[in-house]
Enzyme design. Structure first.
Site, PDB file in Angstrom:
ATOM      1  N   GLU A 130      13.500  30.132 -58.246  1.00 44.12           N
ATOM      2  CA  GLU A 130      14.640  31.496 -58.592  1.00 44.12           C
ATOM      3  C   GLU A 130      13.893  32.834 -58.306  1.00 44.12           C
ATOM      4  O   GLU A 130      12.680  32.773 -58.079  1.00 44.12           O
ATOM      5  CB  GLU A 130      14.455  31.379 -60.369  1.00 44.12           C
ATOM      6  N   LYS A 132      12.664  36.150 -59.006  1.00 44.49           N
ATOM      7  CA  LYS A 132      11.918  36.740 -60.143  1.00 44.49           C
ATOM      8  C   LYS A 132      12.665  38.238 -60.486  1.00 44.49           C
ATOM      9  O   LYS A 132      12.396  39.157 -59.759  1.00 44.49           O
ATOM     10  CB  LYS A 132      10.527  37.101 -59.830  1.00 44.49           C
ATOM     11  N   ASP A 134      13.531  41.738 -61.810  1.00 45.31           N
ATOM     12  CA  ASP A 134      12.738  42.788 -61.918  1.00 45.31           C
ATOM     13  C   ASP A 134      13.284  43.553 -63.081  1.00 45.31           C
ATOM     14  O   ASP A 134      14.014  44.719 -62.869  1.00 45.31           O
ATOM     15  CB  ASP A 134      12.140  43.718 -60.940  1.00 45.31           C
ATOM     16  N   TYR A 242      18.177  32.364 -67.407  1.00 43.10           N
ATOM     17  CA  TYR A 242      17.372  31.184 -66.953  1.00 43.10           C
ATOM     18  C   TYR A 242      16.705  30.297 -67.846  1.00 43.10           C
ATOM     19  O   TYR A 242      16.085  29.365 -67.098  1.00 43.10           O
ATOM     20  CB  TYR A 242      16.489  32.005 -65.919  1.00 43.10           C
ATOM     21  N   LYS A 330       4.832  36.621 -56.178  1.00 38.46           N
ATOM     22  CA  LYS A 330       5.304  37.958 -55.926  1.00 38.46           C
ATOM     23  C   LYS A 330       5.350  38.596 -54.771  1.00 38.46           C
ATOM     24  O   LYS A 330       4.471  38.147 -53.755  1.00 38.46           O
ATOM     25  CB  LYS A 330       4.384  38.939 -56.759  1.00 38.46           C
ATOM     26  N   CYS A 424      -6.916  80.669 -49.394  1.00 39.67           N
ATOM     27  CA  CYS A 424      -5.844  79.928 -50.204  1.00 39.67           C
ATOM     28  C   CYS A 424      -4.456  80.233 -49.890  1.00 39.67           C
ATOM     29  O   CYS A 424      -3.986  81.193 -49.746  1.00 39.67           O
ATOM     30  CB  CYS A 424      -6.323  80.423 -51.758  1.00 39.67           C
ATOM     31  N   CYS A 427      -2.969  82.644 -52.880  1.00 42.91           N
ATOM     32  CA  CYS A 427      -3.440  83.710 -53.088  1.00 42.91           C
ATOM     33  C   CYS A 427      -4.075  84.659 -51.724  1.00 42.91           C
ATOM     34  O   CYS A 427      -4.689  85.531 -51.780  1.00 42.91           O
ATOM     35  CB  CYS A 427      -4.267  84.041 -54.059  1.00 42.91           C
ATOM     36  N   CYS A 440     -10.296  77.118 -53.936  1.00 42.69           N
ATOM     37  CA  CYS A 440     -10.010  78.511 -53.981  1.00 42.69           C
ATOM     38  C   CYS A 440     -10.948  79.114 -54.722  1.00 42.69           C
ATOM     39  O   CYS A 440     -10.993  78.830 -56.002  1.00 42.69           O
ATOM     40  CB  CYS A 440      -8.622  78.634 -54.329  1.00 42.69           C
ATOM     41  N   CYS A 446      -5.912  83.960 -58.778  1.00 43.95           N
ATOM     42  CA  CYS A 446      -5.080  83.127 -57.963  1.00 43.95           C
ATOM     43  C   CYS A 446      -3.968  82.783 -58.947  1.00 43.95           C
ATOM     44  O   CYS A 446      -4.200  81.986 -59.736  1.00 43.95           O
ATOM     45  CB  CYS A 446      -5.885  82.031 -57.462  1.00 43.95           C
TER      46      CYS A 446
END
Ligand code: IVH
Length: 684
Positions: A130, A132, A134, A242, A330, A424, A427, A440, A446
């Protein structure tokens, strides 16, 4: 059916019928509608047009309105419109709802087959294959052929009553069909939200300002746990059945017959179910399903192999929480190939620069991915990622997407190697390297760091200031209303009102929320300050040991390092933070504005029953949010981690647990249901 159809079409006005005639017509309409529901939602093979169907439905509604006492619970008109419930009540399952052992390798399936063969006395047993699904696992209870109850899986023994929501699932019969369904029957199935419905739901949620669901499974779970079935109806949820959990009839001799009986009773079974008795055939099914996966309407995350015969199942038996007669194989995590369009650099609250990949949007198993984390510069170098590259993106469950590798294209020239900026991006201050990280230097001047700090300070697990999210924080900073955390406490409602998206009322609300956050618990406050190396756990340790903000501020570096669980570097970071002039100033101004940090001592300090224990949480708990549960564990001396490892002592399982539960089972980690967890923490 033809005669009935005609009689409905030439119908007399409902309120001119006598009761007996009305009752007869209603019963035949109900049967007819049930039949067409079955053809449409279960068999996927409608025989009449929507308009024809609607005509019958409206006629039945008109008759029920004219004769309300002839309305029945199992009428197709009664799927929607039930009143909201106050809470979800607990309900026990007819039999435990087990989970499945999950594997990813063919070799593990081979050893499963070997064990099954041994149990079958050396003969080759047959298997049912079957998908699986989810989705969201539920129990359906039918009494005398009528759906009387639907229950979430919960902890496997007890779940929550969600009958009101399940009734809205049109593929689920309210009345069983067929010759003789068992007098009482309990069925297991998986509620699924088709991809399209999921996308529509998320779109609507985002437009309303609600958060989107991460995947169809979460969406199905979210819908099933609603209190108001009106919010669930029309969501086009589907279901596959199922298993029979319990029945008043003799148990059926095989899974094949179970599936056939479920179908004969009008319950929806998956058309992809199949049978096989060799590993080669199982492998083929696996590969075929993996290929079909993206085109299916609903999510599957693997396949399930089940020993078919009941005798073989009984010989194999069950483990604590999963049967030995079934196993899930899986699929590998989803991946797609796309183009790396750009690498941008984000600045976090502590000034750390994090590279983020911007990708050509790509659908990875139903979720559009356009960004992926790159962690740090070394990682980019290791994978040799450059703008313009073709890359493989993987997404495992709810995990943030990642680039797993660069795909080399012979002949295609790569772009320039990535380099962290020297300034940075927020800034312009200098960026310095600290080990694997770049930071930074500007600190709170900043704006990106300040916005990050404010958000961190305001979050639920810290000061819990409602309504102070990213957007608001960014505006407060860019308008110069806030230059550090202490400024929050001198904001006036009138200041807030000048921000985009705020009115008088919402400005007052944010102001009140800030005022209400003036008496934090010490550990929360220490965490909220955003001190380097000081997360919630460290904050709690320090708070518990030292008891007051004053004591923490005064503690020497040596005294801090001597605290249990605090290392030298953390002690240094804490010590440094409280010695820095600007931080002392911020704390001083907060005090002046009325912030009073609580003291901690005594009871909490003494009670550490979870000391040395490591926990992993999986699924939703009824009593706490995930963070609240973590909070409890840590307050009582334990550790909460995010994945199962050799160090894990307990897995706490909630509603709809994920793959962590499978891992815990495989590693023989002790599994606690919510009740057992509550007992352990003394809150049962
Ligand atoms: S049989 C006793 N069959 O996967 C065996 N489960 O832990 C019980 N699931 O929670 C499960 N598709 O909700 C079975 N075809 C399928 C399934 C299936 C999905 C779910 C089930 C369970 C989880 C695995």
């Amino acid at each position: 059916m033809a005669a009935r159809r005609e009689s409905s079409l030439r119908a007399r006005p409902a309120d001119t019928l006598d009761k007996q005639a009305a009752a007869a017509e209603m019963e035949s309409l109900r049967e007819e509608i049930r039949h067409h529901d079955y053809l449409y939602y279960v068999k996927n093979a409608p025989e009449i047009s929507d308009a024809e169907y609607d005509k019958r439905f409206s006629r039945l509604q008109a008759l029920e309105d004219a004769f309300p006492d002839l309305r029945t619970e199992d009428s197709p008109t009664q799927r929607i419109g039930a009143a909201p419930v106050g809470t979800l009540r607990k309900a026990r399952h007819a039999a435990p709802m087990l989970s499945l052992q999950a594997v990813r390798e063919q070799a593990d399936i081979e050893s499963f087959l070997k064990t099954a063969r041994k149990a079958a006395g050396g003969e080759k047993p047959g298997y049912v294959l079957e998908p699986k699904f989810d989705g969201f696992s539920v129990e359906l209870v039918y009494e005398k052929g009528r759906l009387v109850r639907g229950v979430t899986r919960g902890d496997g023994e007890t779940g929550e009553d969600i009958t009101h929501n399940l009734r809205t699932v049109r593929a689920l019969p309210l009345v069983l069909q067929g010759d003789a369904p068992p007098h009482s029957l309990s069925v297991r199935g998986e509620v699924l939200m088709p991809r399209q419905a999921f996308q529509a739901l998320n779109k609507a949620r985002l437009e309303r300002g609600d958060e989107a669901f991460a995947n169809p499974r979460n969406a199905a779970a979210g819908m099933m746990r609603q209190l108001d079935p009106g919010k669930v109806a029309g969501r086009r949820l589907d279901i596959f059945c199922y298993d029979i959990l319990d029945s008043s009839d003799e148990p059926l001799p095989s899974q094949t017959e179970t599936l056939a009986s479920l179908a004969a009773w009008g319950l929806k079974t998956c058309p992809l179910n199949d049978a096989a008795d060799t590993i080669a055939a199982i492998r083929r099914y696996h590969d075929r399903l993996a290929e079909q996966r993206e085109t299916l309407e609903y999510e599957v995350d693997g396949m399930v192999v089940k020993a078919d015969s009941r005798d073989v199942r009984e010989a194999l038996g069950v483990r604590a929480r999963s049967p030995r007669w079934a196993i899930a194989w899986k699929f590998a995590p989803r991946q797609e190939v796309t183009t790396l369009e750009d690498i941008v650099v984000q600045v976090g609250r502590s000034g750390i620069l994090t590279p983020v990949a911007l990708l050509a949007p790509v659908d990875v198993g139903g979720v559009t991915v356009s960004r992926a984390t790159l962690h740090n510069a070394d990682e980019i170098k290791r994978k040799d990622l450059r703008v313009g590259d073709t890359v493989r993106v993987i997404r495992a469950g709810d995990v943030i997407p990642e680039i797993s590798e660069r795909l080399s294209r012979p002949g295609k020239k790569q772009g320039k190697p990535f380099a962290m900026p020297e300034r940075c991006p927020a800034c312009g201050a200098k960026v310095v390297r600290e080990g694997a990280y770049f930071r930074c230097e500007a600190g709170l001047s900043c704006p990106a760091q300040l916005v990050g700090r404010i958000r961190h300070f305001a979050q639920r697990e810290a000061m819990n200031i409602d309504g102070l999210g990213e957007k608001t924080a960014a505006q407060l900073v860019s308008r110069g209303l806030i230059a550090d955390l202490a400024d929050l406490y001198t904001l006036k409602p009138a200041d807030v009102q000048t921000l985009e998206g705020f009115g008088k009322k919402s400005a007052q609300q944010l102001y009140d929320a800030i005022q209400n956050a003036k008496t934090p618990r010490l550990d929360r406050f220490l965490h909220a300050l955003g001190i380097p190396r000081t997360g919630r756990r460290t904050a709690r340790l320090v708070a518990r040991e030292l008891g007051s903000l004053d004591a923490v501020q005064k503690a020497s570096r040596k005294a801090l390092a001597a605290l249990p669980g605090i290392g030298d570097e953390t002690a240094a970071a804490l010590h440094h933070f409280f010695r820095q002039e600007e931080n002392r100033d911020v704390l001083q101004r907060m005090r002046r504005a009325g912030v009073k940090v609580g003291e901690m001592a005594g009871r909490e300090a003494g009670r550490q029953p979870l000391k040395g224990k490591t926990f992993v949480l999986s699924g939703q708990l009824a009593r706490f949010t995930r963070n609240e549960a973590k909070d409890r564990i840590e307050t009582l001396g334990g550790r909460a981690t995010s994945s199962v490892s050799g160090e894990t002592d307990y897995l706490v399982r909630g509603e709809s647990p994920g793959s962590k539960l499978d891992e815990a089972e495989q590693q023989a980690v002790e599994i606690l249901d919510e009740q057992a967890f509550l007992k352990l923490i003394g809150e049962a």
